[in-house]
Design an enzyme around this catalytic site. Sequence first.
Site, PDB file in Angstrom:
ATOM      1  N   ALA A  66      -9.498   2.466   7.502  1.00 24.36           N
ATOM      2  CA  ALA A  66     -10.420   2.839   8.570  1.00 24.36           C
ATOM      3  C   ALA A  66     -10.303   4.349   8.766  1.00 24.36           C
ATOM      4  O   ALA A  66      -9.278   4.951   8.416  1.00 24.36           O
ATOM      5  CB  ALA A  66     -10.061   2.091   9.844  1.00 24.36           C
ATOM      6  N   GLY A 111      -7.576  -0.935   6.273  1.00 24.51           N
ATOM      7  CA  GLY A 111      -8.870  -1.616   6.303  1.00 24.51           C
ATOM      8  C   GLY A 111      -9.506  -1.696   4.922  1.00 24.51           C
ATOM      9  O   GLY A 111     -10.309  -2.599   4.656  1.00 24.51           O
ATOM     10  N   GLU A 114      -7.981  -4.638   3.389  1.00 25.96           N
ATOM     11  CA  GLU A 114      -8.569  -5.814   4.053  1.00 25.96           C
ATOM     12  C   GLU A 114      -9.971  -6.108   3.502  1.00 25.96           C
ATOM     13  O   GLU A 114     -10.345  -7.264   3.303  1.00 25.96           O
ATOM     14  CB  GLU A 114      -8.590  -5.592   5.574  1.00 25.96           C
ATOM     15  CG  GLU A 114      -7.176  -5.647   6.134  1.00 25.96           C
ATOM     16  CD  GLU A 114      -7.055  -5.192   7.585  1.00 25.96           C
ATOM     17  OE1 GLU A 114      -7.617  -4.132   7.923  1.00 25.96           O
ATOM     18  OE2 GLU A 114      -6.397  -5.889   8.370  1.00 25.96           O
ATOM     19  N   GLU A 134      -0.673   0.990   8.362  1.00 24.36           N
ATOM     20  CA  GLU A 134      -0.976   1.024   9.799  1.00 24.36           C
ATOM     21  C   GLU A 134       0.248   1.342  10.658  1.00 24.36           C
ATOM     22  O   GLU A 134       0.166   2.060  11.644  1.00 24.36           O
ATOM     23  CB  GLU A 134      -1.571  -0.318  10.267  1.00 24.36           C
ATOM     24  CG  GLU A 134      -3.052  -0.481   9.951  1.00 24.36           C
ATOM     25  CD  GLU A 134      -3.327  -1.032   8.568  1.00 24.36           C
ATOM     26  OE1 GLU A 134      -2.422  -0.989   7.702  1.00 24.36           O
ATOM     27  OE2 GLU A 134      -4.461  -1.492   8.348  1.00 24.36           O
TER      28      GLU A 134
HETATM   29  N1  DAK Z   1      -9.434   8.292   7.481  1.00 24.07           N
HETATM   30  C1  DAK Z   1     -10.027   9.505   7.534  1.00 24.07           C
HETATM   31  N2  DAK Z   1      -9.900  10.457   6.571  1.00 24.07           N
HETATM   32  C2  DAK Z   1      -9.134  10.166   5.515  1.00 24.07           C
HETATM   33  C3  DAK Z   1      -8.470   8.923   5.377  1.00 24.07           C
HETATM   34  C4  DAK Z   1      -8.654   7.952   6.414  1.00 24.07           C
HETATM   35  N3  DAK Z   1      -8.137   6.715   6.380  1.00 24.07           N
HETATM   36  N4  DAK Z   1      -7.773   8.938   4.232  1.00 24.07           N
HETATM   37  C5  DAK Z   1      -7.995  10.137   3.668  1.00 24.07           C
HETATM   38  N5  DAK Z   1      -8.819  10.893   4.432  1.00 24.07           N
HETATM   39  C6  DAK Z   1      -9.309  12.243   4.197  1.00 24.07           C
HETATM   40  C7  DAK Z   1      -8.198  13.259   4.412  1.00 24.07           C
HETATM   41  O1  DAK Z   1      -8.066  13.584   5.755  1.00 24.07           O
HETATM   42  C8  DAK Z   1      -8.733  14.435   3.590  1.00 24.07           C
HETATM   43  O2  DAK Z   1      -9.759  15.059   4.321  1.00 24.07           O
HETATM   44  P1  DAK Z   1      -9.764  16.687   4.522  1.00 24.07           P
HETATM   45  O3  DAK Z   1      -8.458  16.996   5.151  1.00 24.07           O
HETATM   46  O4  DAK Z   1      -9.880  17.231   3.120  1.00 24.07           O
HETATM   47  O5  DAK Z   1     -10.951  16.946   5.390  1.00 24.07           O
HETATM   48  C9  DAK Z   1      -9.393  13.738   2.410  1.00 24.07           C
HETATM   49  O6  DAK Z   1      -9.654  12.386   2.833  1.00 24.07           O
HETATM   50  C10 DAK Z   1      -8.508  13.679   1.174  1.00 24.07           C
HETATM   51  O7  DAK Z   1      -7.270  13.103   1.579  1.00 24.07           O
HETATM   52  P2  DAK Z   1      -5.858  13.798   1.299  1.00 24.07           P
HETATM   53  O8  DAK Z   1      -6.000  15.286   1.210  1.00 24.07           O
HETATM   54  O9  DAK Z   1      -4.894  13.260   2.311  1.00 24.07           O
HETATM   55  O10 DAK Z   1      -5.523  13.237  -0.143  1.00 24.07           O
HETATM   56  P3  DAK Z   1      -4.079  13.014  -0.773  1.00 24.07           P
HETATM   57  O11 DAK Z   1      -4.293  12.728  -2.203  1.00 24.07           O
HETATM   58  O12 DAK Z   1      -3.143  14.149  -0.412  1.00 24.07           O
HETATM   59  O13 DAK Z   1      -3.507  11.689  -0.065  1.00 24.07           O
HETATM   60  C11 DAK Z   1      -3.684   9.450   0.799  1.00 24.07           C
HETATM   61  C12 DAK Z   1      -4.164  10.470  -0.266  1.00 24.07           C
HETATM   62  C13 DAK Z   1      -4.527   8.170   0.644  1.00 24.07           C
HETATM   63  C14 DAK Z   1      -2.210   9.092   0.508  1.00 24.07           C
HETATM   64  C15 DAK Z   1      -3.802  10.058   2.209  1.00 24.07           C
HETATM   65  O14 DAK Z   1      -5.134  10.597   2.344  1.00 24.07           O
HETATM   66  C16 DAK Z   1      -3.543   9.088   3.299  1.00 24.07           C
HETATM   67  O15 DAK Z   1      -2.396   8.748   3.575  1.00 24.07           O
HETATM   68  N6  DAK Z   1      -4.633   8.649   3.948  1.00 24.07           N
HETATM   69  C17 DAK Z   1      -4.533   7.753   5.087  1.00 24.07           C
HETATM   70  C18 DAK Z   1      -4.275   6.335   4.626  1.00 24.07           C
HETATM   71  C19 DAK Z   1      -4.099   5.381   5.780  1.00 24.07           C
HETATM   72  O16 DAK Z   1      -3.216   5.566   6.616  1.00 24.07           O
HETATM   73  N7  DAK Z   1      -4.942   4.373   5.808  1.00 24.07           N
HETATM   74  C20 DAK Z   1      -4.881   3.347   6.795  1.00 24.07           C
HETATM   75  C21 DAK Z   1      -5.777   3.766   7.913  1.00 24.07           C
HETATM   76  S1  DAK Z   1      -5.527   2.700   9.321  1.00 24.07           S
HETATM   77  C22 DAK Z   1      -8.552  -2.181  13.772  1.00 24.07           C
HETATM   78  C23 DAK Z   1      -8.539  -2.926  12.657  1.00 24.07           C
HETATM   79  C24 DAK Z   1      -8.243  -2.332  11.457  1.00 24.07           C
HETATM   80  C25 DAK Z   1      -7.917  -1.008  11.406  1.00 24.07           C
HETATM   81  C26 DAK Z   1      -7.955  -0.275  12.547  1.00 24.07           C
HETATM   82  C27 DAK Z   1      -8.272  -0.850  13.729  1.00 24.07           C
HETATM   83  N8  DAK Z   1      -8.830  -2.796  14.993  1.00 24.07           N
HETATM   84  C28 DAK Z   1      -8.747  -4.229  15.065  1.00 24.07           C
HETATM   85  C29 DAK Z   1      -8.992  -1.972  16.149  1.00 24.07           C
HETATM   86  C30 DAK Z   1      -7.560  -0.422  10.169  1.00 24.07           C
HETATM   87  C31 DAK Z   1      -6.732   0.634  10.195  1.00 24.07           C
HETATM   88  C32 DAK Z   1      -6.537   1.440   9.020  1.00 24.07           C
HETATM   89  O17 DAK Z   1      -7.081   1.223   7.970  1.00 24.07           O
END
Ligand code: DAK
Length: 260
Positions: A66, A111, A114, A134
């Site tokens: 997400a 997400g 998921e 998460e």
């Molecule tokens: N959201 C927004 N932007 C993201 C992103 C994300 N999930 N993942 C990557 N990006 C963006 C980065 O911010 C960066 O943007 P700029 O800074 O260049 O503007 C760009 O994509 C490239 O990413 P990186 O520079 O970080 O690339 P790297 O190769 O260095 O790293 C990475 C890749 C995948 C390891 C890293 O980007 C990372 O850790 N990303 C976050 C992964 C993450 O934590 N995903 C889980 C998100 S939480 C809910 C139900 C479900 C959910 C939420 C609520 N409810 C019931 C309320 C689900 C939650 C999730 O999915």
Amino acid sequence: MEFKNLLLEISESVAVLTVNRPQSLNALNSELLNELECAFYQLELDPEVKVLVVTGAGEKAFVAGADIKEMATMTPPDAHRFALKGQRVLLALEKMKKPVIAAVNGYALGGGLELALACDFLYASESAKLGFPEVTLGIMPGFGGTQNLARLIGPKRANELIFSGKMIPAQKAEGWGVVNEVFPAQELLAKTLECARAIASQGTIGIGYAKDAIAHGLDMAKEDGFRYEAALFGVLFGTADQKEGMAAFVEKRKANFRSN
Ligand code: DAK
């Protein structure tokens, strides 16, 4: 509907839906979730489409979760609406009558994993990484991940993946039974399409019923599941597909299913 964050291509009865926000590693924001919901309903109703493939744009990510930047400023009511929307979208995908294959071409996180788990099965590229980060954000999976993963691989492995927030490579996910097969990155889509086209050439009604029996049977007592399977099996004998499939076998020719 025009999509800003999705690409949709349909050919030879197979639709390829590509999540297309590569600058954010295809992260799911509200607008994208709205578009996915429309796309799933549209594809379910499209008679030209027999199989759906879901993948991500670019070489780096399937869907990196997400959109954290959008979530960061959400109020509790915003988060509640976002959760309801995400769950609705993934349930619509899970409930699709048509087969859906995820082609996981890179990061499938949170997400994003998921979304992949809501598909009927997953193929992945050698470079793909899967995980639920998460807990590193102070939250937990909320689009069905705890439920689908634990049912799929058992609570011990699901606990390890979800509590640690770590990512596992596609090869390990294959060993755990999350991914069906791993391919070199440049072959992933071609191999996925090959399988999708093979499925699309079969009797669509039989496949839809089998999907229904597998999905619902898991929530039933085994004997009820058997009864349900038998009932659906019987119904198939009123379809043109059954007549064509068996006639083609007897006449030693390829079946030409019309799916009615
Ligand atoms: N959201 C927004 N932007 C993201 C992103 C994300 N999930 N993942 C990557 N990006 C963006 C980065 O911010 C960066 O943007 P700029 O800074 O260049 O503007 C760009 O994509 C490239 O990413 P990186 O520079 O970080 O690339 P790297 O190769 O260095 O790293 C990475 C890749 C995948 C390891 C890293 O980007 C990372 O850790 N990303 C976050 C992964 C993450 O934590 N995903 C889980 C998100 S939480 C809910 C139900 C479900 C959910 C939420 C609520 N409810 C019931 C309320 C689900 C939650 C999730 O999915």
